[in-house]
Scaffold this motif. Structure first.
Motif, PDB file in Angstrom:
ATOM      1  N   THR A 278       0.823  -1.207   0.000  1.00 38.92           N
ATOM      2  CA  THR A 278       0.000   0.000   0.000  1.00 38.92           C
ATOM      3  C   THR A 278       0.861   1.263   0.000  1.00 38.92           C
ATOM      4  O   THR A 278       0.667   2.166  -0.819  1.00 38.92           O
ATOM      5  CB  THR A 278      -0.940   0.005   1.208  1.00 38.92           C
ATOM      6  N   ARG A 279       1.794   1.340   0.936  1.00 38.27           N
ATOM      7  CA  ARG A 279       2.638   2.524   1.035  1.00 38.27           C
ATOM      8  C   ARG A 279       3.890   2.413   0.160  1.00 38.27           C
ATOM      9  O   ARG A 279       4.327   3.389  -0.432  1.00 38.27           O
ATOM     10  CB  ARG A 279       3.044   2.759   2.493  1.00 38.27           C
ATOM     11  N   GLY A 280       4.472   1.227   0.089  1.00 39.23           N
ATOM     12  CA  GLY A 280       5.708   1.054  -0.666  1.00 39.23           C
ATOM     13  C   GLY A 280       5.511   0.922  -2.160  1.00 39.23           C
ATOM     14  O   GLY A 280       6.442   1.146  -2.932  1.00 39.23           O
ATOM     15  N   GLN A 281       4.305   0.522  -2.579  1.00 38.94           N
ATOM     16  CA  GLN A 281       3.976   0.390  -4.010  1.00 38.94           C
ATOM     17  C   GLN A 281       5.014  -0.449  -4.751  1.00 38.94           C
ATOM     18  O   GLN A 281       5.489  -0.089  -5.829  1.00 38.94           O
ATOM     19  CB  GLN A 281       3.821   1.765  -4.652  1.00 38.94           C
TER      20      GLN A 281
ATOM     21  N   LEU B  91      13.241   0.324  -3.080  1.00 33.30           N
ATOM     22  CA  LEU B  91      12.347   0.400  -1.924  1.00 33.30           C
ATOM     23  C   LEU B  91      13.065  -0.145  -0.701  1.00 33.30           C
ATOM     24  O   LEU B  91      13.676  -1.220  -0.753  1.00 33.30           O
ATOM     25  CB  LEU B  91      11.072  -0.411  -2.196  1.00 33.30           C
ATOM     26  N   ILE B  92      12.998   0.601   0.403  1.00 37.83           N
ATOM     27  CA  ILE B  92      13.567   0.160   1.683  1.00 37.83           C
ATOM     28  C   ILE B  92      12.450   0.133   2.712  1.00 37.83           C
ATOM     29  O   ILE B  92      11.712   1.109   2.876  1.00 37.83           O
ATOM     30  CB  ILE B  92      14.698   1.100   2.144  1.00 37.83           C
TER      31      ILE B  92
ATOM     32  N   ARG C 162      12.098   4.907  -2.668  1.00 41.31           N
ATOM     33  CA  ARG C 162      11.156   5.090  -1.566  1.00 41.31           C
ATOM     34  C   ARG C 162      11.693   4.410  -0.310  1.00 41.31           C
ATOM     35  O   ARG C 162      12.201   3.286  -0.376  1.00 41.31           O
ATOM     36  CB  ARG C 162       9.790   4.473  -1.891  1.00 41.31           C
ATOM     37  N   ILE C 163      11.544   5.100   0.812  1.00 39.32           N
ATOM     38  CA  ILE C 163      11.859   4.532   2.123  1.00 39.32           C
ATOM     39  C   ILE C 163      10.577   4.558   2.941  1.00 39.32           C
ATOM     40  O   ILE C 163      10.001   5.632   3.168  1.00 39.32           O
ATOM     41  CB  ILE C 163      12.962   5.321   2.844  1.00 39.32           C
ATOM     42  N   VAL C 164      10.115   3.387   3.370  1.00 48.83           N
ATOM     43  CA  VAL C 164       8.907   3.291   4.180  1.00 48.83           C
ATOM     44  C   VAL C 164       9.310   2.884   5.587  1.00 48.83           C
ATOM     45  O   VAL C 164       9.954   1.855   5.790  1.00 48.83           O
ATOM     46  CB  VAL C 164       7.915   2.266   3.593  1.00 48.83           C
ATOM     47  N   ASN C 165       8.937   3.698   6.564  1.00 49.78           N
ATOM     48  CA  ASN C 165       9.324   3.455   7.952  1.00 49.78           C
ATOM     49  C   ASN C 165       8.103   3.179   8.814  1.00 49.78           C
ATOM     50  O   ASN C 165       7.095   3.868   8.721  1.00 49.78           O
ATOM     51  CB  ASN C 165      10.079   4.658   8.508  1.00 49.78           C
TER      52      ASN C 165
ATOM     53  N   PHE D 284      18.371  16.003  -3.173  1.00 52.07           N
ATOM     54  CA  PHE D 284      19.128  15.845  -4.407  1.00 52.07           C
ATOM     55  C   PHE D 284      18.831  14.516  -5.105  1.00 52.07           C
ATOM     56  O   PHE D 284      18.916  14.415  -6.325  1.00 52.07           O
ATOM     57  CB  PHE D 284      20.634  15.975  -4.152  1.00 52.07           C
ATOM     58  N   LYS D 285      18.471  13.493  -4.320  1.00 55.05           N
ATOM     59  CA  LYS D 285      18.145  12.183  -4.898  1.00 55.05           C
ATOM     60  C   LYS D 285      16.644  12.023  -5.165  1.00 55.05           C
ATOM     61  O   LYS D 285      16.212  10.974  -5.617  1.00 55.05           O
ATOM     62  CB  LYS D 285      18.634  11.063  -3.978  1.00 55.05           C
ATOM     63  N   HIS D 286      15.853  13.042  -4.840  1.00 58.23           N
ATOM     64  CA  HIS D 286      14.404  12.989  -5.069  1.00 58.23           C
ATOM     65  C   HIS D 286      13.781  11.763  -4.398  1.00 58.23           C
ATOM     66  O   HIS D 286      12.972  11.045  -4.998  1.00 58.23           O
ATOM     67  CB  HIS D 286      14.090  12.986  -6.581  1.00 58.23           C
ATOM     68  N   LEU D 287      14.136  11.550  -3.145  1.00 58.78           N
ATOM     69  CA  LEU D 287      13.654  10.383  -2.411  1.00 58.78           C
ATOM     70  C   LEU D 287      12.300  10.654  -1.772  1.00 58.78           C
ATOM     71  O   LEU D 287      11.978  11.790  -1.409  1.00 58.78           O
ATOM     72  CB  LEU D 287      14.654   9.996  -1.320  1.00 58.78           C
ATOM     73  N   ASP D 288      11.510   9.609  -1.606  1.00 56.66           N
ATOM     74  CA  ASP D 288      10.264   9.652  -0.848  1.00 56.66           C
ATOM     75  C   ASP D 288      10.461   8.913   0.470  1.00 56.66           C
ATOM     76  O   ASP D 288      10.893   7.760   0.469  1.00 56.66           O
ATOM     77  CB  ASP D 288       9.123   8.958  -1.608  1.00 56.66           C
ATOM     78  N   ILE D 289      10.151   9.574   1.589  1.00 62.00           N
ATOM     79  CA  ILE D 289      10.119   8.912   2.896  1.00 62.00           C
ATOM     80  C   ILE D 289       8.666   8.856   3.335  1.00 62.00           C
ATOM     81  O   ILE D 289       8.009   9.897   3.459  1.00 62.00           O
ATOM     82  CB  ILE D 289      10.971   9.651   3.935  1.00 62.00           C
ATOM     83  N   ARG D 290       8.165   7.661   3.553  1.00 60.78           N
ATOM     84  CA  ARG D 290       6.753   7.472   3.860  1.00 60.78           C
ATOM     85  C   ARG D 290       6.596   6.737   5.191  1.00 60.78           C
ATOM     86  O   ARG D 290       7.287   5.762   5.458  1.00 60.78           O
ATOM     87  CB  ARG D 290       6.081   6.656   2.747  1.00 60.78           C
ATOM     88  N   GLY D 291       5.685   7.215   6.002  1.00 59.74           N
ATOM     89  CA  GLY D 291       5.400   6.563   7.267  1.00 59.74           C
ATOM     90  C   GLY D 291       4.214   5.621   7.141  1.00 59.74           C
ATOM     91  O   GLY D 291       3.350   5.788   6.290  1.00 59.74           O
ATOM     92  N   THR D 292       4.180   4.608   8.012  1.00 60.24           N
ATOM     93  CA  THR D 292       3.064   3.664   8.015  1.00 60.24           C
ATOM     94  C   THR D 292       3.017   2.940   9.350  1.00 60.24           C
ATOM     95  O   THR D 292       4.014   2.889  10.080  1.00 60.24           O
ATOM     96  CB  THR D 292       3.196   2.647   6.869  1.00 60.24           C
ATOM     97  N   THR D 293       1.853   2.399   9.661  1.00 63.20           N
ATOM     98  CA  THR D 293       1.714   1.510  10.809  1.00 63.20           C
ATOM     99  C   THR D 293       0.428   0.718  10.670  1.00 63.20           C
ATOM    100  O   THR D 293      -0.568   1.230  10.129  1.00 63.20           O
ATOM    101  CB  THR D 293       1.726   2.283  12.144  1.00 63.20           C
ATOM    102  N   MET D 294       0.457  -0.528  11.112  1.00 70.03           N
ATOM    103  CA  MET D 294      -0.704  -1.407  11.049  1.00 70.03           C
ATOM    104  C   MET D 294      -1.337  -1.365   9.655  1.00 70.03           C
ATOM    105  O   MET D 294      -0.629  -1.495   8.676  1.00 70.03           O
ATOM    106  CB  MET D 294      -1.713  -1.051  12.127  1.00 70.03           C
ATOM    107  N   GLY D 295      -2.688  -1.170   9.545  1.00 75.56           N
ATOM    108  CA  GLY D 295      -3.309  -1.158   8.246  1.00 75.56           C
ATOM    109  C   GLY D 295      -4.823  -1.123   8.331  1.00 75.56           C
ATOM    110  O   GLY D 295      -5.423  -1.398   9.376  1.00 75.56           O
TER     111      GLY D 295
END
Length: 337
Positions: free
Chosen positions: A153-156, A229-230, A251-254, A272-283
């Protein structure tokens, strides 16, 4: 009924097996006789008082699988004897992108699955996948849900992408590994244990590094190149290494910070690397249904570490607290005599 009750904080030794009243059903609830339950890091944190919204006493336990033995008068879609697993994410709300203000997790404040019986809303139960044993089914809900939302869902996640999962060995990390491999990704992992790295490779990981080695990040970069993806629950000092390991546009999902907060986020690496950091928990409920579909269609079996009896719940919690396990720790619930 027998239940594992926490009345005061102070660690796993404060959890006691007691005789508790069997839950009285509300009109929209089910009474489930628990066959197996499973531990999560959350259970240990609660015993130390390190969890938001502490309300004691409470019967711990978020994960469980069992049979329906009684049905509230408003429930029409389920029957006594149905084999079910429980979605522990309560009152998510209507927004699939974020949980609402009434969200909570089964096992404190609402009494949980470390008991012979638990009462939950009929909306929280799903048919047990036929290919799973009772123990495997109990190991699935919280960790499987968290991994699915982080990865899908978040990491795609996309087929043929490179995925990095730090700290392999926990239930969530192992589900993420199994799901990512199933979905066609190339997965790399890290651990402080060479034995865990070997086990992860047997589960489908392409490679991995021991993060106790001095140049682990350089070694990993050499192995995998960069990560699309991480999936991270570690946080702490190593988080900036993830910015180095991610591909441009990655993408980094934490979903956690087991080693603490990130001291100084290297913002230039981020922009500079155009990174996405996305948070998530449970669902969400949609995530839970999607997770079950993936697990069932691909016949994925949870990785199990060790099983304890309900009477050994303190030992089980200490085993989790040590952090040496690989896979889910489960609890066999005795039948009523």
């Amino acid at each position: 009924m027998k239940a594992a009750v926490l009345r005061e904080i102070g660690g796993p030794q404060q959890v006691r097996i007691e005789e508790a009243s069997t839950p009285v059903l509300k009109p929209d609830e089910l009474l489930i006789r628990i066959k197996f339950a499973a531990l999560n890091r959350r259970d240990v944190w609660i015993t130390h008082g390190l969890y938001p919204g502490m309300q004691l006493p409470a019967i711990l336990g978020s994960d469980g699988a069992g049979e329906i033995v009684a049905i509230g008068e408003q429930v029409t879609d389920l029957q006594i004897g149905d084999a079910v697993i429980i979605n522990p994410a309560l009152n998510w709300g209507d927004n699939p992108h974020f949980n609402g203000p009434d969200f909570s997790i089964l096992g404190m404040p609402q009494n949980g699955t470390f008991a012979q019986y638990v009462a939950v809303s009929h909306k929280q139960v799903y048919p047990k996948p036929n290919h799973l044993t009772w123990e495997e089914a109990a190991a699935l809900p919280l960790a499987g849900l968290t991994a699915y939302r982080a990865l899908v869902t978040r990491g795609q996640i996309q087929k043929n992408e490179t995925v990095f999962i730090p700290g392999i060995g926990s239930g969530v990390a192992l589900f993420a590994l199994q799901m990512a491999v199933t979905l066609g990704a190339k997965v790399f992992v890290s651990s402080s244990s060479d034995e865990k790295l070997e086990k992860a490779i047997k589960l489908g990981a392409t490679g991995g590094v021991n993060y106790r080695s001095e140049n682990w990040a350089k070694e990993l970069k050499k192995q995998m190149g960069g990560a699309d993806l991480i999936i991270d629950c570690v946080g702490g000092d190593t988080f900036n290494q993830l910015l180095n390991l991610a591909k441009p546009g990655g993408r980094i999902v934490n979903f956690g910070a087991t080693t603490g907060p990130v001291p100084k986020l290297l913002l230039p690496k981020l922009f500079f690397k155009h990174l996405d950091i996305r948070g998530t928990t449970m669902g969400s409920p949609q995530d839970f249904a999607g997770m079950l579909e993936l697990i069932t269609n691909h016949q994925i079996h949870p990785v199990l570490d060790r099983s304890f009896l309900l009477e050994e719940i303190q030992e089980a919690l200490f085993h989790m607290e040590k952090g040496n396990h690989f896979g889910k720790i489960t609890v066999k619930i005795p039948e009523e005599k």
